[in-house]
Design a protein around this motif. Structure first.
Motif, mmCIF file in Angstrom:
data_model
loop_
_atom_site.group_PDB
_atom_site.id
_atom_site.type_symbol
_atom_site.label_atom_id
_atom_site.label_comp_id
_atom_site.label_asym_id
_atom_site.label_seq_id
_atom_site.Cartn_x
_atom_site.Cartn_y
_atom_site.Cartn_z
ATOM 1 N N ALA A 24 62.878 21.347 23.931
ATOM 2 C CA ALA A 24 62.675 22.477 24.842
ATOM 3 C C ALA A 24 61.179 22.724 24.978
ATOM 4 N N VAL A 25 60.752 23.039 26.179
ATOM 5 C CA VAL A 25 59.335 23.264 26.453
ATOM 6 C C VAL A 25 59.077 24.771 26.478
ATOM 7 N N LEU A 26 58.202 25.230 25.580
ATOM 8 C CA LEU A 26 57.839 26.640 25.474
ATOM 9 C C LEU A 26 56.417 26.823 25.994
ATOM 10 N N VAL A 27 56.228 27.697 26.968
ATOM 11 C CA VAL A 27 54.940 27.822 27.656
ATOM 12 C C VAL A 27 54.491 29.278 27.704
ATOM 13 N N HIS A 28 53.240 29.496 27.339
ATOM 14 C CA HIS A 28 52.641 30.822 27.499
ATOM 15 C C HIS A 28 52.199 30.982 28.952
ATOM 16 N N PRO A 29 52.413 32.165 29.561
ATOM 17 C CA PRO A 29 52.113 32.328 30.984
ATOM 18 C C PRO A 29 50.635 32.353 31.341
ATOM 19 N N GLU A 30 49.742 32.208 30.363
ATOM 20 C CA GLU A 30 48.335 31.978 30.691
ATOM 21 C C GLU A 30 48.103 30.537 31.124
ATOM 22 N N SER A 31 49.125 29.713 31.058
ATOM 23 C CA SER A 31 49.028 28.306 31.449
ATOM 24 C C SER A 31 49.147 28.161 32.965
ATOM 25 N N PRO A 32 48.667 27.042 33.521
ATOM 26 C CA PRO A 32 48.764 26.826 34.969
ATOM 27 C C PRO A 32 50.211 26.793 35.465
ATOM 28 N N ALA A 33 50.379 27.045 36.752
ATOM 29 C CA ALA A 33 51.712 27.126 37.355
ATOM 30 C C ALA A 33 52.510 25.841 37.150
ATOM 31 N N GLN A 69 57.095 36.218 39.700
ATOM 32 C CA GLN A 69 58.306 36.741 39.070
ATOM 33 C C GLN A 69 58.782 38.043 39.717
ATOM 34 N N THR A 70 57.852 38.841 40.195
ATOM 35 C CA THR A 70 58.199 40.177 40.673
ATOM 36 C C THR A 70 58.171 40.327 42.188
ATOM 37 N N GLY A 71 57.435 39.448 42.881
ATOM 38 C CA GLY A 71 57.253 39.601 44.315
ATOM 39 C C GLY A 71 56.284 40.715 44.677
ATOM 40 N N ALA A 72 55.577 41.244 43.694
ATOM 41 C CA ALA A 72 54.639 42.339 43.931
ATOM 42 C C ALA A 72 53.382 41.827 44.635
ATOM 43 N N ASP A 73 52.666 42.749 45.243
ATOM 44 C CA ASP A 73 51.381 42.466 45.885
ATOM 45 C C ASP A 73 50.314 42.515 44.804
ATOM 46 N N VAL A 74 49.879 41.337 44.334
ATOM 47 C CA VAL A 74 48.949 41.238 43.210
ATOM 48 C C VAL A 74 47.688 40.503 43.650
ATOM 49 N N LEU A 75 46.561 41.172 43.558
ATOM 50 C CA LEU A 75 45.255 40.567 43.830
ATOM 51 C C LEU A 75 44.620 40.233 42.494
ATOM 52 N N CYS A 76 44.303 38.951 42.275
ATOM 53 C CA CYS A 76 43.855 38.498 40.956
ATOM 54 C C CYS A 76 42.348 38.286 40.878
ATOM 55 N N TRP A 77 41.786 38.724 39.782
ATOM 56 C CA TRP A 77 40.442 38.330 39.373
ATOM 57 C C TRP A 77 40.492 36.854 38.985
ATOM 58 N N ASP A 86 43.151 37.140 33.857
ATOM 59 C CA ASP A 86 43.713 35.784 33.873
ATOM 60 C C ASP A 86 44.485 35.509 35.168
ATOM 61 N N ARG A 87 43.969 34.590 35.958
ATOM 62 C CA ARG A 87 44.607 34.316 37.253
ATOM 63 C C ARG A 87 45.958 33.637 37.089
ATOM 64 N N HIS A 88 46.140 32.854 36.035
ATOM 65 C CA HIS A 88 47.424 32.179 35.832
ATOM 66 C C HIS A 88 48.517 33.188 35.474
ATOM 67 N N LEU A 89 48.206 34.105 34.572
ATOM 68 C CA LEU A 89 49.177 35.143 34.231
ATOM 69 C C LEU A 89 49.422 36.054 35.429
ATOM 70 N N GLY A 90 48.363 36.361 36.172
ATOM 71 C CA GLY A 90 48.528 37.173 37.368
ATOM 72 C C GLY A 90 49.416 36.494 38.402
ATOM 73 N N ASP A 91 49.228 35.190 38.571
ATOM 74 C CA ASP A 91 50.074 34.438 39.499
ATOM 75 C C ASP A 91 51.521 34.425 39.010
ATOM 76 N N TYR A 92 51.699 34.294 37.716
ATOM 77 C CA TYR A 92 53.049 34.267 37.147
ATOM 78 C C TYR A 92 53.785 35.579 37.399
ATOM 79 N N VAL A 93 53.123 36.713 37.110
ATOM 80 C CA VAL A 93 53.816 37.987 37.302
ATOM 81 C C VAL A 93 54.068 38.255 38.792
ATOM 82 N N ALA A 94 53.155 37.798 39.644
ATOM 83 C CA ALA A 94 53.360 37.975 41.085
ATOM 84 C C ALA A 94 54.579 37.188 41.547
#
Length: 349
Positions: free
Chosen positions: A223-232, A189-197, A179-187
């Protein structure tokens, strides 16, 4: 997403068989029969938050489990039942079989799959990994057994940020799928070097930030509750971003009385159960002119029904809906899955 993956998703969507609507008498008949069969088969029902409320309540009433994919995996592995009935999508049944090879794993239908799983074919993914041998391979739980077998780590959304932070501290570069959206989210949040499928969930990708902001005008205190598979764009306007279990926790603990929820509407059953005095609104997935303001429900999760569950339990051979995983592949996939479970335990200490 590759052309092959897009075509696979389209074919599966075209082939989906809707579960028949049941009247109250039929529902009660099937529920009673399933309860009898679970006892007779030494079986336990494990259901995901996104399945129909009727399925979730049945799991609770019979001593089973309603949870996210991580807790489903833990519960199934530790429960003494010889048969697990997994109500969810196919990768969840495969995960259960890998973790509990000695148990019989049944599903209401093996046709219930996932766009993230379909969007990450094992052969293409393996070639992608080969192109980046310097990266640690982290795959989301929403993948096939073959993809898990190619990974160094498996992860769920509930521990994704913590795991990537851990790996980043070790100086590791990440190859993330699917999931590119979740991958973008964790990147982010963490500042890690993440290459996404390049793949996405067909439900979460459709949530619209503009629609949520319009809904907020009518419910300004929501309050807005969002799953991190959602777009940025959705993540950026959220009050809370988290896994299914984390969003349920937020719904209970936050003082707000109204919530706009950007994930599958199956989660409302548990939210309403644990926070009965609060209001939950589906986040919009389409513009104001669309016929469906919110189509926030996975079509494959909806394939789990009382009737097909009963059919599977009544049949001595599982009506052809038993999950099997190649033993060699399962042995490989077990390594990153166990790493996930052990890491998850460490977070609770």
């Amino acid at each position: 997403m590759t052309a092959q993956a897009i075509e696979l998703v389209r074919q599966h969507l075209d082939g989906i068989q809707a579960v028949d609507e049941l009247d109250s008498a039929q529902r009660e008949k099937y529920r009673t029969r399933i309860k009898q069969l679970l006892k007779a088969r030494n079986a336990v029902l494990v259901a995901h938050y996104y399945t129909d409320p009727e399925i979730q309540s049945l799991a609770e009433e019979t001593g089973g489990c309603v949870a996210d994919s991580l807790e489903m995996a833990r519960f199934g592995k530790e429960h003494p039942a010889s048969t697990l009935v997994v109500a969810g999508v196919r990768f969840m049944g495969e995960t259960a079989k890998i973790l509990s090879p000695e148990k019989r794993i049944l599903m209401p239908t093996l046709e219930a799959t996932c766009s993230l799983d379909l969007g990450c074919p094992a052969d293409e993914f393996s070639a992608f990994c080969d192109q980046h041998p310097d990266r640690t391979v982290v795959v989301y739980a929403n993948t096939s057994a073959a993809v898990k077998a190619r990974a160094d780590w498996v992860v769920t959304s509930s521990i994704a940020v913590e795991l990537i932070e851990h790996l980043d501290r070790q100086g590791e570069k990440i190859l993330w799928a699917p999931d590119r959206h979740l991958g973008d989210y964790v990147a982010r949040q963490t500042g890690a070097d993440v290459l996404c499928w390049d793949s996405a969930c067909i439900v979460h990708e459709e949530f619209k930030a503009r629609g949520v902001l319009e809904l907020k005008e009518a419910w300004p205190d929501a309050a807005v509750l969002v799953h991190p598979e959602s777009p940025a764009a959705m993540v950026d306007i959220a009050d809370v971003v988290g896994s299914t279990s984390q969003l349920i926790k937020a719904a209970v603990e936050l003082p707000n009385q109204t919530f706009i929820v950007a994930t599958d509407r199956g989660i409302f059953y548990k939210m309403q159960q644990l926070a009965p005095g609060k209001r939950f609104l589906e986040a919009p997935t389409a513009g104001s002119g669309a016929e469906c303001r919110s189509c926030a429900h996975c079509p494959w999760m909806a394939m789990n029904g009382l009737e097909n569950m009963c059919t599977v339990l009544e049949s001595d051979d599982g009506a052809g809906q038993e999950v099997f995983v190649d033993p060699a592949m399962a042995e490989q996939a077990l390594v990153p899955l166990n790493r996930m479970l052990e890491f998850g335990k460490s977070l609770k200490r």
